[in-house]
Design an enzyme around this catalytic site. Structure first.
Site, PDB file in Angstrom:
ATOM      1  N   HIS A  56     139.404  53.113  56.735  1.00  0.00           N
ATOM      2  CA  HIS A  56     138.318  53.684  55.941  1.00  0.00           C
ATOM      3  C   HIS A  56     137.007  53.786  56.721  1.00  0.00           C
ATOM      4  CE1 HIS A  56     137.319  49.380  54.900  1.00  0.00           C
ATOM      5  NE2 HIS A  56     136.097  49.862  54.955  1.00  0.00           N
ATOM      6  N   ASP A 100     145.281  50.280  55.639  1.00  0.00           N
ATOM      7  CA  ASP A 100     143.869  50.420  56.012  1.00  0.00           C
ATOM      8  C   ASP A 100     143.596  49.934  57.431  1.00  0.00           C
ATOM      9  OD1 ASP A 100     141.237  51.142  55.841  1.00  0.00           O
ATOM     10  OD2 ASP A 100     140.665  49.644  54.352  1.00  0.00           O
ATOM     11  N   SER A 160     133.334  45.858  58.072  1.00  0.00           N
ATOM     12  CA  SER A 160     134.683  46.421  57.985  1.00  0.00           C
ATOM     13  C   SER A 160     135.270  46.666  59.367  1.00  0.00           C
ATOM     14  CB  SER A 160     134.657  47.750  57.241  1.00  0.00           C
ATOM     15  OG  SER A 160     134.727  47.558  55.866  1.00  0.00           O
TER      16      SER A 160
END
Length: 526
Positions: free
Chosen positions: A151, A181, A255
């Site tokens: 993402h 992911d 992230s």
């Protein structure tokens, strides 16, 4: 930033550590396998299991952080802001607790003004706006291989990586997988880069110390410490939920960053946080376990996408109530564990193996399974591979062999223009056409999708064979005969092979506004 609404005590937002293409950053963190202390026995009887010796809190993480920081990178992305399909259908459609817009008469100038303003709709003939996003990543190969979250880079047409010393390099998306992911990037450094190894996350225990390193809110090289709060968390974010939970401070921008144990091994990839209304960290973050990620990363490096095994059935977890109702027990009398089959594809591998609705799968190979672990265990087996299933069938256990099929879910393919080829153009005089690689400007000008493959027709000579067959500037050529092409060099070589075989024309698969069509184009002079 992508938000997932979740109820966790009070209503809170579970946020992707960095979401897609908004100028937003999200949280992630790292874990370390330091053994947790056992609680003292509550009775006067001696404990059946030895109690590990207490382990003191490290006086400092400075030496470890100093060693690990150079291997953690900042990942920045850029993409053209594409209008929504519903942009022309009315005013802002945000949730009731989102932006508050006063009501206006439908069709009035004020309604259109607020609609265009809130949707950031560009004025006619204005250049498209771009969005920026930042995330984190870590280096696993000195040649320039980097791991991050999917993402972080999803939808990006430009990706760059910044090292701790400030060196910035363009990055190519090697492969990506939205179901777990994960994404793998590649840079071309002038010298070898510092790396960190993937550790054995299955050995990490609740209570172990961990370090998270990343770039929250763009603050490069931020180090936070905490413990593993829980294992095997299912937050209903995807089919393969098996997260490590940590209380190490994770915020937007973490992230894709690593979660380290005290040996300096990556045992998790920081991916999600539970946060307040603004997405701020409240000490509940989630990381993809390294043991779940290792096989995915290897596939992405080899092929650019992930192939998953498929059994062709639907199932659910065996709860205590289900086990009691079916009289499904272990030899010691406790309720059994496994996955209860609720539906079988009549043409799938499960049907061919002889499985039936109502059967309970307890083991795949040498691994015990539950409704939560079954998807990722099956997905880790390559299509075509054979596995042994232990199945509880009408009151008795039996073993069934099964050959897994290919998952019907199509794999995620990386964008084709994140790293431009050495030769961005090729002129084919024998066809009267010039083709170019598809870059960010071409995607914007011709409204091409991020995963568009092929080469762009950038020029057609008047009166040429290509012009006579209706090929025009802006068309995309995706195949020459049965050969898929992705670069101008691919196109030139494919055409040259046909020319050398004395062919009089070349068959092109051409994409235009009306879709795909096959176009036979003669060579000049034929």
């Amino acid at each position: 930033m992508k938000n997932l609404l979740a109820r966790f005590g009070s209503r809170r937002a579970a946020c992707l550590a960095v979401s897609g293409m908004a100028l937003s950053f999200a949280g992630g963190w790292s874990v370390s396998p330091v053994f947790a202390q056992s609680a003292p026995p509550t009775s006067s009887q001696p404990s059946s299991a030895p109690t590990p010796a207490p382990r003191s809190v490290p006086p400092s993480f400075a030496d470890l952080a100093n060693r690990l920081l150079p291997s953690v990178v900042n990942v920045s992305t850029s993409a053209v802001l594409k209008p929504s399909k519903n942009d022309d259908k009315g005013p802002d459609s945000s949730a009731p607790d989102g932006s508050q817009v006063p009501p206006f008469q439908p069709g009035s100038p004020l309604e259109k003004f607020f609609h265009d303003y809130l949707k950031h709709k560009p004025a006619p003939n204005q250049p498209p706006r771009r969005q920026q996003a930042l995330g984190s990543g870590f280096i696993i190969d000195a040649s320039g291989i980097i791991v991050t979250n999917n993402h972080v880079i999803e939808g990006a047409d430009q990706v760059s990586v910044t090292l701790q010393d400030g060196t910035e390099m363009p990055a190519r998306i090697v492969g990506r997988d939205s179901q777990v992911d994960l994404a793998v990037l590649e840079v071309k450094p002038k010298h070898s880069l510092p790396t960190v190894p993937l550790g054995q996350s299955d050995k990490a225990r609740i209570g172990d110390w961990v370090l998270a390193i990343g770039n929250p809110f763009g603050l490069n090289g931020t180090v936070t410490a905490g413990i593993i709060s829980s294992r095997g968390r299912n937050v209903e974010h995807g089919l393969y939920d098996d997260y490590i939970q940590t209380d190490a401070a994770i915020n937007r921008g973490n992230s894709g960053g690593p979660l380290f144990n005290l040996s300096g091994e990556v045992i998790g990839i920081n991916t999600l946080i539970y946060g307040g209304a603004g997405g701020d960290s409240i000490g509940i973050g989630f990381a993809i376990p390294a043991d779940d990620a290792r096989g995915i990363i290897d596939q992405l490096r080899r092929t650019g996408h992930v192939s998953r095994g498929w059994m062709g059935l639907k199932f659910q977890n065996v709860t205590n109530d289900i086990a009691e109702t079916l009289d499904f027990h272990k030899p010691d009398g406790s309720n059994g564990k496994g996955t209860l089959i609720s539906e079988i594809d009549p043409k799938g591998p499960a049907a061919k193996a002889g499985l039936e609705v109502g059967d309970i799968i307890t083991r795949v190979g040498d691994q015990d399974v539950t409704g939560q672990t079954m998807p990722r265990i099956i997905a880790s087996i390559l299509p075509g591979a054979k596995a042994q299933l232990t199945v509880w069938h009408k009151g008795a256990l039996k073993t069934l062999p099964i050959t897994l099929g290919q998952s019907p879910t199509p794999p995620d393919m990386p964008p084709s223009d994140t790293h431009q080829p050495e030769h961005p153009h090729a002129a084919l005089g024998e066809l009267g056409v010039t083709v170019s690689s598809i870059d960010a400007d071409a995607r914007t000008q011709y409204a091409l999708t991020d995963d568009q493959r092929g080469v762009l027709v950038s020029r057609v000579e008047a009166g040429s064979p290509a012009a006579s067959r209706g090929i025009a500037e802006g068309n995309v050529i995706t195949q020459v005969g049965l050969d898929q092409i992705n670069t101008p060099d691919d196109f030139a070589k494919a055409v040259q092979r046909l020319h050398e075989r004395k062919k009089t024309e070349v068959l092109l698969l051409v994409q235009d506004d009306d879709g795909l069509r096959w176009v036979p184009v003669p060579f000049l002079g034929n």
